[in-house]
Design an enzyme around this catalytic site. Structure first.
Site, PDB file in Angstrom:
ATOM      1  N   HIS A  71     -24.008  70.723  20.552  1.00  0.00           N
ATOM      2  CA  HIS A  71     -25.086  70.007  21.018  1.00  0.00           C
ATOM      3  C   HIS A  71     -24.103  68.838  21.384  1.00  0.00           C
ATOM      4  O   HIS A  71     -25.569  68.287  22.536  1.00  0.00           O
ATOM      5  CB  HIS A  71     -26.418  70.154  20.392  1.00  0.00           C
ATOM      6  CG  HIS A  71     -27.385  71.182  20.621  1.00  0.00           C
ATOM      7  ND1 HIS A  71     -28.572  71.372  22.052  1.00  0.00           N
ATOM      8  CD2 HIS A  71     -27.028  72.456  20.346  1.00  0.00           C
ATOM      9  CE1 HIS A  71     -28.671  72.863  21.236  1.00  0.00           C
ATOM     10  NE2 HIS A  71     -28.279  73.317  20.808  1.00  0.00           N
ATOM     11  N   ASP A  72     -23.965  68.215  20.774  1.00  0.00           N
ATOM     12  CA  ASP A  72     -23.885  66.518  20.866  1.00  0.00           C
ATOM     13  C   ASP A  72     -22.325  66.644  21.778  1.00  0.00           C
ATOM     14  O   ASP A  72     -22.203  66.096  22.378  1.00  0.00           O
ATOM     15  CB  ASP A  72     -23.139  65.868  19.657  1.00  0.00           C
ATOM     16  CG  ASP A  72     -23.035  64.010  19.763  1.00  0.00           C
ATOM     17  OD1 ASP A  72     -23.154  63.716  20.265  1.00  0.00           O
ATOM     18  OD2 ASP A  72     -21.848  63.805  19.602  1.00  0.00           O
ATOM     19  N   ASP A 247     -27.759  88.053  12.004  1.00  0.00           N
ATOM     20  CA  ASP A 247     -26.980  89.022  11.355  1.00  0.00           C
ATOM     21  C   ASP A 247     -27.895  89.744  10.557  1.00  0.00           C
ATOM     22  O   ASP A 247     -27.928  88.419   9.479  1.00  0.00           O
ATOM     23  CB  ASP A 247     -25.442  88.688  11.464  1.00  0.00           C
ATOM     24  CG  ASP A 247     -24.402  89.603  10.568  1.00  0.00           C
ATOM     25  OD1 ASP A 247     -24.905  91.014  10.636  1.00  0.00           O
ATOM     26  OD2 ASP A 247     -23.547  88.941  10.890  1.00  0.00           O
ATOM     27  N   ASP A 255     -18.629  85.107  10.359  1.00  0.00           N
ATOM     28  CA  ASP A 255     -17.688  86.242  10.391  1.00  0.00           C
ATOM     29  C   ASP A 255     -17.959  87.287  11.963  1.00  0.00           C
ATOM     30  O   ASP A 255     -18.137  86.706  12.442  1.00  0.00           O
ATOM     31  CB  ASP A 255     -17.554  87.221   8.874  1.00  0.00           C
ATOM     32  CG  ASP A 255     -19.385  87.847   9.091  1.00  0.00           C
ATOM     33  OD1 ASP A 255     -19.627  87.896  10.350  1.00  0.00           O
ATOM     34  OD2 ASP A 255     -19.424  88.752   7.982  1.00  0.00           O
TER      35      ASP A 255
END
EC number: 1.11.1.7
Length: 330
Positions: A71-72, A247, A255
């Protein structure tokens, strides 16, 4: 005689320009490995230990560090503008709709305070943001990625231009690929960066458009029941903590399981579904689903490019005293 004088002046001017350029280069080496080796030799060790300590106490900090760098650094410059609080005149990037669900900013201040005790006024918040992401990736089981340092901090929020830069997971794949391409991240790197969604969660606010009024037929039935249970309301309360794990198999581990999930149509966001079906990205999805080493290699390359997006170096910007406030307001 005149020609000799002119020649001498040209040589003198060239020499002066060369000296000026050399001095400029010395004053601003740009981003380099181990930038703080002389000014704060313990800087990277302090950040690493703080990240480990915070992860031990608050597991979700590592997800936050990873999201912070995206985001930055994606919004025009990797300069910690994301961390600035709102003022009477300027809205913080943290408070925009696109930053929904982001948290744990206060713990970056803990890291900053530890560094200020060791080396006051030396280590930038921009470098703290980047290196905490690097070490957070390791905490989540990902690869160690050597990253350069030497960034300086911006003085203003970029909330007003955020939408122009930051890709949205509900945009078309063409638009998202173009936005990643604009900072030098091509298809394999783009696919790898989205693998960061193998950890963390998706808030129901971002998911319900695929569940209501009708369930997206791309979802397998076995997955739908779980999502409806987690997101029972068509218009969820944004303040409620309602989410689905990205996940369910290895929710706390970075992963390649993410790619197996999206090939099975279990990707929660629209862009994940597109990744697994579009000819521009599907070959990389399949390759990463088979090889975690390949995923990690492309992920590391993409994180490196992202971390070096248009940084402030040399005398540009500042070294903030506190990461949430520009020095002029301190």
């Amino acid at each position: 005689m005149a020609s000799n004088t002119l020649f001498f002046l040209v040589i003198l001017s060239f020499s002066a320009l060369s000296t000026f350029a050399e001095n400029e280069a010395e004053a601003d080496p740009g981003l380099v490995m181990n930038y703080y080796k002389d000014s704060c030799p313990q800087a990277e060790d302090i950040i690493r230990e703080q990240v480990k300590l915070l992860y031990k106490r608050h597991k979700n900090t590592a997800f936050s560090w990873l999201r912070n760098i995206f985001h930055d650094c994606f919004v025009e410059s990797c300069d910690a503008s994301l961390l600035l609080d709102s003022t009477r005149r300027v809205l913080s990037e943290k408070e925009t709709d696109r930053s929904f669900g982001m948290r744990n900013f206060r713990y970056l201040e803990d890291i900053k305070e530890a560094l200020e005790r060791e080396c006051p006024g030396v280590v930038s918040c921009a470098d703290i943001l980047v290196l905490s992401a690097r070490d957070g990736i390791v905490s989540l089981g990902g690869p160690f990625i050597p990253l350069k340092t030497g960034r300086r901090d911006g003085r203003r929020s970029r909330a007003e231009i955020l939408e122009q830069h930051l890709p949205d997971h509900n945009e078309s794949l063409t638009v998202v690929l173009e936005r990643f391409g604009s900072i030098g991240i091509i298809a394999p790197g783009f696919v790898a960066l989205l693998g960061a969604h193998s950890v963390g969660r998706t808030h129901c606010v971002k998911l319900v458009h695929r569940l209501y009024p009708e369930v997206d037929p791309a979802f397998p039935e076995s997955h739908v029941q779980h999502m409806l249970k987690k997101c029972p309301d068509p218009i969820p309360d944004p303040k409620a903590v309602q989410y689905v794990r990205n996940d369910r198999g290895t929710p706390m581990k970075l992963d390649n399981n993410y790619y197996r999930n999206i090939l099975d149509n279990k990707g929660l966001m629209l862009v994940a579904h597109q990744l697994a079906t579009d000819k521009r990205t599907k070959p990389f999805v399949k390759k990463m689903a088979k090889s975690q080493d390949y995923f990690f290699k492309e992920f590391a390359r993409a994180i490196t490019i992202l971390s070096e997006n248009n940084p402030l170096t040399g005398t540009k910007g500042e070294i903030r005293k506190q990461c949430n406030v520009a020095n002029r307001l301190h």
